[in-house]
Design a protein around this motif. Structure first.
Motif, PDB file in Angstrom:
ATOM      1  N   THR A  36       0.896  -1.185   0.004  1.00  0.00           N
ATOM      2  CA  THR A  36       0.016   0.015   0.110  1.00  0.00           C
ATOM      3  C   THR A  36       0.751   1.286  -0.125  1.00  0.00           C
ATOM      4  OG1 THR A  36      -1.733  -1.184   1.341  1.00  0.00           O
ATOM      5  CG2 THR A  36      -1.867   1.182   1.083  1.00  0.00           C
ATOM      6  N   ILE A  37       1.727   1.468   1.046  1.00  0.00           N
ATOM      7  CA  ILE A  37       2.542   2.510   1.052  1.00  0.00           C
ATOM      8  C   ILE A  37       3.952   2.069   1.179  1.00  0.00           C
ATOM      9  CG2 ILE A  37       0.705   3.730   2.260  1.00  0.00           C
ATOM     10  CD1 ILE A  37       2.030   2.805   5.026  1.00  0.00           C
ATOM     11  N   GLU A  38       5.058   3.542   1.075  1.00  0.00           N
ATOM     12  CA  GLU A  38       6.270   2.997   0.966  1.00  0.00           C
ATOM     13  C   GLU A  38       7.126   2.488   2.254  1.00  0.00           C
ATOM     14  OE1 GLU A  38       8.748   4.803  -1.796  1.00  0.00           O
ATOM     15  OE2 GLU A  38       7.302   3.228  -2.486  1.00  0.00           O
ATOM     16  N   PRO A  59       1.412   6.826  -4.515  1.00  0.00           N
ATOM     17  CA  PRO A  59       2.490   7.315  -4.769  1.00  0.00           C
ATOM     18  C   PRO A  59       3.092   8.464  -3.927  1.00  0.00           C
ATOM     19  CG  PRO A  59       0.706   7.992  -6.218  1.00  0.00           C
ATOM     20  CD  PRO A  59       0.227   6.864  -5.258  1.00  0.00           C
ATOM     21  N   LYS A  60       4.390   8.961  -3.930  1.00  0.00           N
ATOM     22  CA  LYS A  60       4.708   9.853  -3.088  1.00  0.00           C
ATOM     23  C   LYS A  60       4.107  11.209  -3.240  1.00  0.00           C
ATOM     24  CE  LYS A  60       9.003  12.802  -2.451  1.00  0.00           C
ATOM     25  NZ  LYS A  60      10.293  12.959  -2.714  1.00  0.00           N
ATOM     26  N   GLY A  61       3.807  11.902  -1.986  1.00  0.00           N
ATOM     27  CA  GLY A  61       2.755  13.174  -2.099  1.00  0.00           C
ATOM     28  C   GLY A  61       1.307  12.919  -1.916  1.00  0.00           C
ATOM     29  N   SER A  62       0.849  11.577  -2.196  1.00  0.00           N
ATOM     30  CA  SER A  62      -0.527  11.215  -1.881  1.00  0.00           C
ATOM     31  C   SER A  62      -0.856  10.793  -0.720  1.00  0.00           C
ATOM     32  CB  SER A  62      -0.969  10.461  -3.048  1.00  0.00           C
ATOM     33  OG  SER A  62      -0.712  10.949  -4.526  1.00  0.00           O
ATOM     34  N   SER A  63      -2.267  11.127  -0.287  1.00  0.00           N
ATOM     35  CA  SER A  63      -2.818  10.587   0.917  1.00  0.00           C
ATOM     36  C   SER A  63      -3.439   9.183   0.563  1.00  0.00           C
ATOM     37  CB  SER A  63      -3.839  11.471   1.537  1.00  0.00           C
ATOM     38  OG  SER A  63      -4.453  10.915   2.717  1.00  0.00           O
ATOM     39  N   PRO A  64      -2.931   8.170   1.591  1.00  0.00           N
ATOM     40  CA  PRO A  64      -3.381   6.932   1.502  1.00  0.00           C
ATOM     41  C   PRO A  64      -4.724   7.032   2.125  1.00  0.00           C
ATOM     42  CG  PRO A  64      -1.740   7.199   3.445  1.00  0.00           C
ATOM     43  CD  PRO A  64      -1.731   8.241   2.462  1.00  0.00           C
ATOM     44  N   GLU A  65      -5.342   8.004   2.888  1.00  0.00           N
ATOM     45  CA  GLU A  65      -6.684   7.880   3.175  1.00  0.00           C
ATOM     46  C   GLU A  65      -7.688   8.178   2.028  1.00  0.00           C
ATOM     47  OE1 GLU A  65      -7.134   7.582   6.444  1.00  0.00           O
ATOM     48  OE2 GLU A  65      -5.341   8.068   7.440  1.00  0.00           O
ATOM     49  N   THR A  66      -7.120   8.807   0.798  1.00  0.00           N
ATOM     50  CA  THR A  66      -8.077   9.191  -0.154  1.00  0.00           C
ATOM     51  C   THR A  66      -7.718   8.681  -1.421  1.00  0.00           C
ATOM     52  OG1 THR A  66      -7.165  11.320  -0.107  1.00  0.00           O
ATOM     53  CG2 THR A  66      -9.032  11.276   1.319  1.00  0.00           C
TER      54      THR A  66
END
Length: 313
Positions: A36-38, A59-66
């Motif tokens: 899911t995340i880095e 991706p970098k700079g995006s919120s995993p919430e939305t």
């Protein structure tokens, strides 16, 4: 300057050597694990080594919430060997069933198993499983438990904790063993090495935050450090109010609370607006510090966060 350029030329030549493209082609041939995340990519690569190509969905700079995955990502996911999810983050809750439906062969592994969760109503949201839900049989019981947790709300940022990171690493080890039994011993050795680094990080942070110069409270825009705060006996004060911008009245309360708790640092993450944090900082004489709990280099980010809480008297 000429000497520097002369020194750089051999390095550039090495970087441009024929065969670099072949190395990329070799990497493309490796089986893929999607995470899911880095930070999960950091942990997974530490244990899996070169056996897999590990790809992050958010991706970098995006919120995993939305975050919403792109069509290309969905296509690439269908070609993955497995999907490692962090457990309760918004992206996963929204997309879990659709991701499973899109890749029925894909093995899902939940890395939150065994974590002592923090329950928080600000993260509560109802996740409905559709009739086409495609969870694996071994995940069904855990998924049902998760649905109950989701109704009351789980603080999802479990990776921002050295103690939790060791549990996550153990879950990754179990997943890799299931995917490739022939490499169990190698994965176990890498897991042991990673755990030693995690323990060292925890010890260093404990030592830093045990000094008289260490703050006991901090303010943060989005409450991503709940488990970090619990580990080290700190107070986390979020600026967000139930995931929304604070009202003027709430902002005034935060300024008073900041002074009352002796806060010196206001943390801000790159995917969130920093204006309210700067307003609070101006009113209270605190320092705005940029952190990125979603950064790949988990160890460095944890240390950076701890160092920011040490006052230089």
């Amino acid at each position: 300057m000429k000497k520097i350029l002369l020194l750089l030329i051999p390095l550039l030549a090495v970087g441009c050597k024929p065969g670099g493209g072949n190395r990329n082609k070799e990497a493309d041939k490796k089986p893929v694990i999607t995470v899911t995340i880095e930070p999960l990519r950091y942990f997974t690569e530490a244990i899996a080594g070169d056996d897999y190509r590990v790809v992050s969905m958010v991706p970098k700079g995006s919120s995993p919430e939305t975050y919403d995955p792109t069509p290309l990502q969905l296509t690439e996911l269908s070609q993955s060997k497995a999907f490692f999810r962090i457990g309760y983050i918004g992206f996963e809750q929204t997309w879990a069933d659709r991701l499973a439906d899109n890749a029925p062969h894909l093995q899902f592994f939940d890395l939150s198993r065994g974590v002592d969760l923090i329950y928080d109503e600000t993260h509560a949201h109802r996740h409905q499983h559709g009739p086409g839900s495609n969870y694996r049989e071994e995940e069904e019981a855990h998924s049902q438990a998760q649905q109950t947790d989701e109704l009351v709300g789980v603080e999802p940022h479990i990776w921002n904790s050295a103690a939790n990171a060791q549990i996550i690493a153990g879950n990754i080890l179990s997943a890799l063993r299931a995917l490739n039994k022939n490499r169990e011993e190698v994965y176990l050795q890498r897991y042991d090495s990673l755990c030693r680094r995690l323990e060292q990080t925890d010890s260093l942070i404990c030592a830093m935050l045990s000094t008289p110069q260490a703050d006991r409270a901090f303010m943060i825009y989005h409450p991503a450090l709940s488990y970090f705060a619990r580990d080290y006996g700190l107070t986390q004060i979020p600026i967000e109010a139930a995931g929304k911008e604070p009202s003027p009245a709430h902002l005034k309360e935060l300024i008073g609370l900041c002074k009352e708790e002796g806060v010196h640092v206001v943390f801000v993450q790159p995917e969130f607006d920093r204006r309210n944090a700067e307003v609070i900082a101006r009113q209270t004489g605190t320092q705005v510090v940029d952190i990125n709990p979603l950064a790949y280099d988990w160890q460095e980010e944890m240390m950076k966060t701890a160092r920011a809480l040490i006052r230089e008297d």
